[in-house]
Each structure stands twice: as C-alpha cells, then as structure tokens.
Design an enzyme around this catalytic site. Structure first.
Site, PDB file in Angstrom:
ATOM      1  N   GLU A 149      38.314 125.726  68.942  1.00 35.42           N
ATOM      2  CA  GLU A 149      38.333 126.230  67.571  1.00 35.42           C
ATOM      3  C   GLU A 149      38.695 127.698  67.489  1.00 35.42           C
ATOM      4  O   GLU A 149      39.360 128.127  66.539  1.00 35.42           O
ATOM      5  CB  GLU A 149      36.965 125.998  66.926  1.00 35.42           C
ATOM      6  CG  GLU A 149      36.911 126.342  65.448  1.00 35.42           C
ATOM      7  CD  GLU A 149      37.809 125.455  64.606  1.00 35.42           C
ATOM      8  OE1 GLU A 149      38.559 126.008  63.779  1.00 35.42           O
ATOM      9  OE2 GLU A 149      37.774 124.229  64.769  1.00 35.42           O
ATOM     10  N   GLU A 150      38.282 128.508  68.485  1.00 38.72           N
ATOM     11  CA  GLU A 150      38.403 129.960  68.345  1.00 38.72           C
ATOM     12  C   GLU A 150      39.261 130.641  69.403  1.00 38.72           C
ATOM     13  O   GLU A 150      39.727 131.755  69.192  1.00 38.72           O
ATOM     14  CB  GLU A 150      37.013 130.610  68.363  1.00 38.72           C
ATOM     15  CG  GLU A 150      35.994 129.965  67.435  1.00 38.72           C
ATOM     16  CD  GLU A 150      36.382 129.998  65.963  1.00 38.72           C
ATOM     17  OE1 GLU A 150      37.429 130.594  65.626  1.00 38.72           O
ATOM     18  OE2 GLU A 150      35.656 129.412  65.144  1.00 38.72           O
ATOM     19  N   ASP A 194      33.225 118.192  56.458  1.00 39.59           N
ATOM     20  CA  ASP A 194      33.771 119.382  57.118  1.00 39.59           C
ATOM     21  C   ASP A 194      32.964 119.670  58.379  1.00 39.59           C
ATOM     22  O   ASP A 194      31.759 119.901  58.325  1.00 39.59           O
ATOM     23  CB  ASP A 194      33.701 120.571  56.152  1.00 39.59           C
ATOM     24  CG  ASP A 194      34.507 121.769  56.609  1.00 39.59           C
ATOM     25  OD1 ASP A 194      34.695 121.926  57.830  1.00 39.59           O
ATOM     26  OD2 ASP A 194      34.934 122.560  55.750  1.00 39.59           O
ATOM     27  N   HIS A 213      37.885 120.128  56.657  1.00 38.07           N
ATOM     28  CA  HIS A 213      38.059 121.504  56.207  1.00 38.07           C
ATOM     29  C   HIS A 213      39.394 121.731  55.496  1.00 38.07           C
ATOM     30  O   HIS A 213      39.483 122.538  54.580  1.00 38.07           O
ATOM     31  CB  HIS A 213      37.940 122.454  57.401  1.00 38.07           C
ATOM     32  CG  HIS A 213      37.870 123.893  57.031  1.00 38.07           C
ATOM     33  ND1 HIS A 213      36.859 124.421  56.242  1.00 38.07           N
ATOM     34  CD2 HIS A 213      38.683 124.949  57.325  1.00 38.07           C
ATOM     35  CE1 HIS A 213      37.053 125.714  56.078  1.00 38.07           C
ATOM     36  NE2 HIS A 213      38.146 126.056  56.718  1.00 38.07           N
ATOM     37  N   SER A 268      38.283 128.755  52.756  1.00 34.53           N
ATOM     38  CA  SER A 268      37.756 129.139  54.060  1.00 34.53           C
ATOM     39  C   SER A 268      37.302 130.603  54.011  1.00 34.53           C
ATOM     40  O   SER A 268      36.440 130.932  53.203  1.00 34.53           O
ATOM     41  CB  SER A 268      38.801 128.884  55.154  1.00 34.53           C
ATOM     42  OG  SER A 268      38.215 128.932  56.429  1.00 34.53           O
TER      43      SER A 268
END
Length: 747
Positions: free
Chosen positions: A213-214, A691, A723, A616
């Site tokens: 994800e990051e 989400d 999301h 977001s």
C-alpha cells in the site's frame, strides 16, 4: 495524418509559469457541442477513446504489446501486439480463451493495492528471449509461444497462483500459493515448493500490507539473473494487531480478520532469505540487531553473486543501501546512507551497471531528487543531474552508448518530459517533444521506447521513438476526430488558466482555473474547489485525467472549478513537501485559503458560494477546510476521508506525523474530530462500506461526533464499494448525488 499534425497540436498551449496567469482561455477545441451528462462520463466506449494499458516492448525491441479494452465494455481487456517494422496490429490473446473464475481474497486485495481494475487479461510478462509470454488469469497461468501463437495452460497444481512471473532466462515460472514460493520447470513440468513453512501468520515471498500500500513493493521475491537462486522475504504477522473488519454489502456483512499495522502499533517482523534452486537450501541475510524496520527494496547485482537491499528505520529518517555477497550473507556492508530530520522518500531508481562496478542512485540530499553515480565501494563518482527541479524517475541506462535516460520537471513542474545525460556527466538533453506528460517505456535490451503521452487537449496516445526521441510509428494516435467517442462533446471541452500564488512562507503555489461554458465575465459564478492536497500527488498539471470529467460537467452547469497544489504536494522539493511534518491539515488548509482569497479578488466569482470537494486525502482536506475555515467555504463534499490518523497504517502515517507516542499533540491537531464543534452547515460525506484502505470507521466516527453535537449534515454510503468507488452504476449515482448537493447549496 503526418507528424506535423501532432507537433502543432502539442505545442498549441504555452505553459511557462509566471507570477501572472500564464495560459489564457484557449479557443474551443474542435468537435461538436453536445452537453455532457453524468451517465455518459463513464459509459462505454470510454470518452478518452482507445487508451492502451500495460504497454511493453519485447526485450529485443521488435514487438509492442498492450492491453486494449473493448468498444462495448471498456473494462474488459484483451492482449494485442504490433510489429515495430511493419506497423501491423493484431490481437494476440483473446481474454475469452482463458478460463474465468473468482479471484482469491488475497488477489483481490493485491489488485486493489496495485490500482488494477477490470476483467479479462490484466497482467502479462515477456520472456527475456522475446519468444514467449506468461499470462496469469484467475489464479491459473498460461504460456504463450510467439512462434506458434498457442496459448497453453501450465500445470501449476491445485490452488490459486498469484504474483507469477517468468525467470530471467525463461526456463522457469515462479508463483506464490498458500503463502509459499513455487517454481515450475518448463522443460519437464516439474513443480517444486521452495518454501514449506508458510501458512497462518507466516508468509513467504509475499509483500506485507504496508509494502504493497505504501512502499510500492508488490512482491516478496526476486530472481537472481542466472536463475540459480531466489531472494525472498519471510514475514511473521504474529505481533501485528488482529482486527475484525466489516465489509458491508447489500445482501450481508462480511467479517474479515486482518492483521492491520495501525500507526504506533506493531509491524510484521521481516526476514530476507536466499533459496538455491539446486538443493532448496535457504540462507538468511543479517538485517541487523533492530527488528522493527522496513525492507522496501531488494535488487540483485548483474553478477548474481551479490544481493543489495534497502534498509529503512521505523521512523523513516534513515535509509541505507546495503550490499551482501552470497558467500557471506552474515556480513552486509553499507554503500549509501540517506538521512533526514523529517523523512526519506523511497524511489525505484537504483540501477547496477553491467560494464563497470558502479550504480546509479537517486537522492534528495540537496533538496531535490537527482541522480548520482557511485562505485561499488559507495564512493561518489559523478553527479548526473542537479538544480532546483526534480527528477521523476530513472527510465533507462544505455551503457553501450553512454547515456542515462530519465523523466523530470526541468522545464516546468506542471509537465513531465524525457531527458538524457551522459553516463560520465555532462549537459542534459531534452528527448521528448510536446507540452504535456510523457511516460516512457523502454525495451529491455534496446534504446527504443514507447511514449505514453497526454495533455489537457489530448487524451492518451502512444507512439514509438528511437534513442533521440524521433517518432518511428504510432501505436495509438487517438486523435479526436469525427469517429472518436469524445468528438460529440469536445466543442464544449474547456482548458484552464494556470497561475501562481504565494504561500505565507513565500513559496509559490501553482493553480489552475476552469471557467464555465458559456462564460460571461460580467456575471458572478459559484466555485467548486477540487482538492487532494496530500503528499506524493499533484493535480495542477497539463495532463489528461478521467477525474476531470466531472469537472467538465460542472463547467457546463455554470460552475467555476479551481485547483491548487498546496505545500506538501509532490515534485517541488523537500522544503515544499516537508512543511507538513508532524502536523497535517495546517499548512495545507492555509494554502487553500490563499486560493480562495485569490478567487474572491476576481470580479466574476460569487464569493459567497464557494464549495470544496475531495476524495481520500482530499476528503480529509474538505473536512478540515470546512471545519477550520467556515468563513471561506459554504459547503464541502468529503469522500472516503481519513479522520483520525491513529486509524491509518504505520508506514504512511508515521512518515508524516512520527510515532503517536512521540507526537501526541500533532496527532490530536491533525485529526478532524477536535474541529467538529466548529462546523456550521453544508456538509456531504460519502464512503465505500467495504473500503479496506481508509476504513469506513473513519467516517462513522465523524457521523457520531456530528450527531452528538446536534449538527445537521448529509451522508451517502455505498454497500460493497472499495476506496476507489469503481463501477458505472456506483459512479453515476455518486456524481448525480454530488451535483444535486452543489446545486442546492451554491445556487
């Protein structure tokens, strides 16, 4: 059409930024003037026309391959090919020939992290000899021979195969199944499990949640170039907090147990191993005494005898490039150290040279991301780029001719161009041509590239170029002519004006302003401020984006649309970005207020009717702006917002806010909840109820806080939506809801 058409089209918009508005409203684009409807924005065929994805050149540079959607279903993709010499195109693999089936939960989550949406063929991989392709589909693997055109299913056994790829020399196929790493020998179809202890809380060869994800690391294993070994991660999730996440669907609630690493809480414990194919022996790399670390990158050196890995501290203020020999995995040595008082950004730009013992490394050590050449002892040999502008990415290294190709913002921050610089240092040359955004895809073994180009006036198009940037062929010209899906609406399509403002610390802020159609300077118009505002993102660019479709609809309904990249946004250097360190929603909101102050100075702006809308981080910004600056915004639309940063993951949140134990006041000040009491009126919130990125709980906490305060607001929630709010029906309903809300609040 000839090259002259594209050259004139791409240079039609001057984009040199000055302190004044730099791009006047252009003349209407050529096309009919059919008004847009919300139902047409995301219907098939796609408004952007034919927009190939997953563009690749065969390693020998002779074939172009890409995924193309169907005219009757823009979300279903087939694999196409184009011969570089003849320009002949043909479908290579029809998705209907591959077995369908339900994706595993792991693969669904992985695709969500990759932002891969659609059906049919979504991924494929070239063999190094350019003779074959590998296609994963619904957990099965298919081998495509270019010589015969045959599509053959591989004998991978029972279960769902994920993260599949061809080995460097094409002799094996590797994949992960049930949390273990497997290898299939294509010569004899022998399947071997290289790890066997995966399962439950132990995952082999898989990227952990925050890596996907990051960190932009979607895999947990890496082939040695000679195919003799594979490096892989082993993650232990036993220390990570287990949470029960509710995914709410229309026909029921799915309870998902997830090990989620909240900010300040435990992460996975990670190990790095090397398994030898010949005997399945596993040796482990010494990652150091500290266990609470990140492992964002792993790369083999060309000799297959050395492995590099990037070691990152939990606080992300330290990043080391370390090198280890296979003969001494317990003795890594550090080649490069990056340090910051805020955080060190990650990148994908490490490249080890084959013809000399050296590597190219990207660093922000002087305040802007630039490229450096080091030897294998970690000594700096050459600065390749420098200046008050940022490199986007290292694109290709042509050692034979001595050139390094990279994308960057040397000429203007609102465009991305392709450049090259001599490997030994020297003058930078511009390779790409035309104002807009250029994304280059090079062949692995030949300096030719595909240019995926777009601008505000040109939907994405793809062309083939040589090493000097000269166009060789069109792959997809995508000209907006009478046959194009956009043509009926293009006569009303509006181009923005660009300009600059000053932040309170003197740094410049870029904005763009779209005017309604038709526009009358004597009238006053309501404004929708569209915002993202978070790090690693940029809205104010000369590029095509489907996110602008709703903006174009609003323009035709009589709204102005304004966008400003506040401090904290990307591509402006560390001083601009790191203003937000240890408190979010402060400098960003002040900059958006500066944008509204500018809007209020314009005679055609209705200063009493300004709304802000974002999704977001943009949803977070919409809430913070409405709550903290109610005199500036009459209304706000907040989509899928983070509302309390303690609810978000460790790697992202601690990068900007540090550990909650060391910055409790910063977390409190950065949360939306303390400002609920200052809310007056005019709020609409929406969220996908499944989400798994920004959890639905972020919105429900605000719902409850507003209700406890007795404050009225509106909400709309979408059962089963993730999301990104995908699906034509969902988007139609969402944008109809947003449009209705704006009409009621601003008109």
């Amino acid at each position: 059409m000839t090259k002259n058409w594209i050259a004139s089209a791409l240079t039609a918009i001057p984009l040199l930024l000055t302190s004044q508005v730099c791009m006047k409203q252009a003349n209407a684009l050529e096309g009919n003037k059919t008004p847009l409807t919300i139902e047409r924005l995301y219907a098939s065929p796609a408004l952007a026309g034919s927009s190939p994805r997953e563009l690749k050149l065969s390693p020998d540079g002779k074939q172009v391959t890409y995924l193309a959607s169907r005219a009757d279903n823009q979300y279903r993709y087939d694999l196409w090919q184009m011969d570089v010499v003849s320009g002949e195109r043909s479908i290579l693999v029809d998705a209907d020939k591959l077995a369908g089936g339900e994706l595993s939960d792991e693969e669904k989550a992985r695709r969500e992290r990759q932002r891969i949406y659609g059906e049919g063929i979504m991924e494929y991989f070239w063999a190094d000899d350019s003779r074959a392709l590998l296609i994963p589909a619904a957990g099965k693997l298919y081998y495509v021979s270019l010589a015969t055109g045959k599509v053959e299913p591989l004998a991978t056994g029972e279960g769902f195969a994920t993260d599949a790829r061809l080995s460097p020399k094409g002799h094996y196929v590797s994949f992960v199944r049930e949390q273990n790493l497997y290898v299939l020998n294509l010569a004899d179809n022998k399947l071997t499990a290289l790890t066997t202890d995966g399962g439950g809380l132990i995952k082999n060869a898989m990227a952990e949640f925050v890596a996907q994800e990051e960190m932009d690391r979607m895999t947990g294993y890496w082939w040695a170039p000679d195919e003799a070994a594979i490096a892989f991660t082993r993650i232990d999730e036993s220390g990570v907090e287990s949470v029960t996440r509710n995914e709410i669907y229309a026909d029921g609630i799915k309870l998902t147990e997830q090990r989620y690493p909240y900010a300040g809480k435990n992460n996975v414990e990670i190990a790095l191993g090397v398994v030898t194919l010949a005997d399945k022996r596993i040796d482990w790399v010494d990652l150091g005494a500290a266990k609470d670390i990140y492992l964002p990158r792993v790369d083999w050196l060309p000799d297959s005898r050395h492995l590099s890995f990037q070691w990152q501290s939990r606080d992300q203020q330290a990043l080391d490039l370390r090198l280890v020999a296979l003969s001494g995995l317990g003795n890594p040595r550090t080649l490069v150290q990056e340090r910051s008082d805020a955080w060190v950004n990650l990148n994908q730009d490490l490249h080890f040279l084959k013809k000399q013992p050296a590597f190219i490394w990207a660093s922000e050590r002087d305040g802007f991301k630039h490229l450096y050449l080091f030897d294998l002892e970690g000594r700096l040999k050459q600065r390749l780029t420098h200046g008050d502008w940022a490199v986007d990415a290292l694109e290709y290294v042509d050692e034979a001719s001595g050139w390094v190709y990279f994308s960057g913002r040397k000429d203007t921050v609102i465009e991305k161009q392709l450049y090259r610089v001599p490997l030994n240092g020297g003058e930078i040359e511009n390779v790409s041509q035309g104002s807009g955004m250029h994304d280059a895809v090079f062949a692995e073994n030949k300096p030719v590239y595909l240019d995926y180009f777009s601008s505000l006036s040109q939907p994405p198009q793809v062309s083939l170029h040589d090493a000097l940037g000269r166009q060789l062929a069109w792959v997809e010209q995508n000209r907006v002519d009478e046959r194009h899906p956009l043509y009926p609406y293009f006569g009303l399509w509006q181009l923005p004006e660009f300009g600059e403002l000053k932040a309170e610390d003197g740094q410049s802020l870029n904005y763009r302003l779209f005017k309604p159609v038709p526009f009358d300077a004597k009238k006053k118009y309501p404004v929708v401020v569209r915002v993202y505002g978070g790090p690693h993102a940029q809205l104010v660019t000369n590029s095509w984006s489907e996110h602008d479709y709703f903006s174009q609809y609003l323009l035709q309904q009589g709204y102005l649309v304004f966008q400003l990249d506040n401090r904290g946004s990307a591509h402006r250097g560390t001083r601009f970005e790191q203003v937000i360190y240890k408190q979010l929603g402060a400098a960003e909101v002040e900059d958006q207020k500066a944008g509204v102050d500018h809007l209020r100075s314009l005679a055609f702006v209705d200063a009493d009717n300004i709304a802000i809308y974002g999704h977001s981080y943009g949803g977070y910004m919409a809430l913070m702006s409405l709550f903290k600056a109610p005199d500036y915004f009459k209304a706000a639309i907040s989509g899928a917002p983070v509302t309390d940063w303690r609810l978000y993951d460790s790697h992202y949140t601690e990068r900007y806010l540090a550990n909650p134990a060391h910055n409790a006041k910063g977390y409190e000040a950065s949360s939306v909840l303390p400002y609920v009491k200052d809310y007056r009126a005019g709020l609409l919130m929406y969220h996908g109820m499944a989400d798994d990125n920004v959890l639905f709980e972020n919105s429900t906490r605000v719902y409850k806080a507003l209700q406890d305060e007795g404050k009225l607001f509106e909400m709309v929630n979408y059962p089963g939506s993730k999301h990104s709010m995908r699906g034509e029906a969902v988007r139609n309903h969402l944008y109809r809801t947003l449009s209705d809300f704006l009409d009621r609040k601003l008109k």
